[in-house]
Design a protein around this motif. Structure first.
Motif, PDB file in Angstrom:
ATOM      1  N   GLU A 154       6.464  -0.202   7.329  1.00  0.00           N
ATOM      2  CA  GLU A 154       5.590   0.443   8.310  1.00  0.00           C
ATOM      3  C   GLU A 154       5.484   1.943   8.033  1.00  0.00           C
ATOM      4  OE1 GLU A 154       2.970   0.778  11.431  1.00  0.00           O
ATOM      5  OE2 GLU A 154       3.740  -1.054  10.507  1.00  0.00           O
ATOM      6  N   ALA A 155       6.601   2.583   7.702  1.00  0.00           N
ATOM      7  CA  ALA A 155       6.580   4.017   7.390  1.00  0.00           C
ATOM      8  C   ALA A 155       5.724   4.287   6.155  1.00  0.00           C
ATOM      9  CB  ALA A 155       7.998   4.531   7.180  1.00  0.00           C
ATOM     10  N   TYR A 156       5.830   3.432   5.157  1.00  0.00           N
ATOM     11  CA  TYR A 156       5.026   3.600   3.932  1.00  0.00           C
ATOM     12  C   TYR A 156       3.538   3.515   4.247  1.00  0.00           C
ATOM     13  CZ  TYR A 156       2.937   2.716  -0.616  1.00  0.00           C
ATOM     14  OH  TYR A 156       2.138   2.773  -1.723  1.00  0.00           O
ATOM     15  N   THR A 157       3.153   2.521   5.036  1.00  0.00           N
ATOM     16  CA  THR A 157       1.733   2.341   5.328  1.00  0.00           C
ATOM     17  C   THR A 157       1.195   3.411   6.265  1.00  0.00           C
ATOM     18  OG1 THR A 157       2.179   0.785   7.133  1.00  0.00           O
ATOM     19  CG2 THR A 157       1.798  -0.146   4.931  1.00  0.00           C
ATOM     20  N   GLN A 158       2.079   4.140   6.943  1.00  0.00           N
ATOM     21  CA  GLN A 158       1.640   5.215   7.843  1.00  0.00           C
ATOM     22  C   GLN A 158       1.843   6.597   7.237  1.00  0.00           C
ATOM     23  OE1 GLN A 158      -0.074   4.490  10.623  1.00  0.00           O
ATOM     24  NE2 GLN A 158       0.151   2.409   9.866  1.00  0.00           N
ATOM     25  N   HIS A 159       2.383   6.667   6.018  1.00  0.00           N
ATOM     26  CA  HIS A 159       2.654   7.958   5.376  1.00  0.00           C
ATOM     27  C   HIS A 159       1.329   8.672   5.086  1.00  0.00           C
ATOM     28  CE1 HIS A 159       4.042  10.917   2.465  1.00  0.00           C
ATOM     29  NE2 HIS A 159       5.234  10.729   2.995  1.00  0.00           N
ATOM     30  N   PRO A 160       1.272   9.985   5.337  1.00  0.00           N
ATOM     31  CA  PRO A 160       0.014  10.722   5.129  1.00  0.00           C
ATOM     32  C   PRO A 160      -0.586  10.574   3.729  1.00  0.00           C
ATOM     33  CG  PRO A 160       1.567  12.079   6.328  1.00  0.00           C
ATOM     34  CD  PRO A 160       2.298  10.827   5.920  1.00  0.00           C
ATOM     35  N   SER A 161       0.231  10.567   2.688  1.00  0.00           N
ATOM     36  CA  SER A 161      -0.330  10.457   1.336  1.00  0.00           C
ATOM     37  C   SER A 161      -0.962   9.085   1.109  1.00  0.00           C
ATOM     38  CB  SER A 161       0.719  10.759   0.270  1.00  0.00           C
ATOM     39  OG  SER A 161       1.731   9.800   0.301  1.00  0.00           O
ATOM     40  N   PHE A 162      -0.378   8.038   1.674  1.00  0.00           N
ATOM     41  CA  PHE A 162      -0.962   6.701   1.558  1.00  0.00           C
ATOM     42  C   PHE A 162      -2.269   6.642   2.344  1.00  0.00           C
ATOM     43  CE2 PHE A 162      -1.501   2.311   3.062  1.00  0.00           C
ATOM     44  CZ  PHE A 162      -1.560   1.649   1.845  1.00  0.00           C
ATOM     45  N   LEU A 163      -2.271   7.203   3.536  1.00  0.00           N
ATOM     46  CA  LEU A 163      -3.485   7.209   4.351  1.00  0.00           C
ATOM     47  C   LEU A 163      -4.582   8.047   3.708  1.00  0.00           C
ATOM     48  CD1 LEU A 163      -1.883   7.493   7.887  1.00  0.00           C
ATOM     49  CD2 LEU A 163      -2.824   5.449   6.801  1.00  0.00           C
ATOM     50  N   ASP A 164      -4.204   9.170   3.084  1.00  0.00           N
ATOM     51  CA  ASP A 164      -5.191   9.986   2.365  1.00  0.00           C
ATOM     52  C   ASP A 164      -5.829   9.185   1.235  1.00  0.00           C
ATOM     53  OD1 ASP A 164      -4.776  12.150   3.986  1.00  0.00           O
ATOM     54  OD2 ASP A 164      -3.508  13.229   2.539  1.00  0.00           O
TER      55      ASP A 164
END
Length: 104
Positions: A68-78
């Motif tokens: 969940e943290a990975y999928t919500q990380h800013p770099s992933f979302l960017d």
């Protein structure tokens, strides 16, 4: 239970190598779904008296929080928001993706 548990890291690994955000998101969602399926089997095994699954539930919770943290990380979302399939130069390399995670 084993099939669901093995599916989690397999889908994470496959999603990591996908180029487009739709594929990445789909495979990470499948990994999260497999985690929930594994959670169900652990609860069922405990309820039926087959095993004490407290330790496995702790590990499952840790993996779930990490995913969940990975999928919500800013770099992933960017990446998910800025990826352009017509501009292959926009696709980050693995080294750049890891670098952006470390600097955030």
């Amino acid at each position: 239970m084993q099939r669901a548990a093995v599916s989690v890291p397999a889908n994470i690994a496959e999603g990591f190598k996908r180029r487009g955000p739709a594929d990445k998101a789909r495979l990470l969602n499948i990994a999260q779904s497999s985690l929930e399926e594994s959670r169900y089997y652990l609860i069922l095994a405990e309820d039926l008296g087959y095993a004490d699954t407290k330790e496995q539930m702790i590990v499952l919770e840790e993996v779930s929080r990490s995913l969940e943290a990975y999928t919500q990380h800013p770099s992933f979302l960017d990446f998910m928001n800025s990826w352009n399939p017509l501009n292959s130069g926009r696709r980050p390399t693995r080294a750049k993706a890891l670098e952006s995670l470390q600097t955030s």
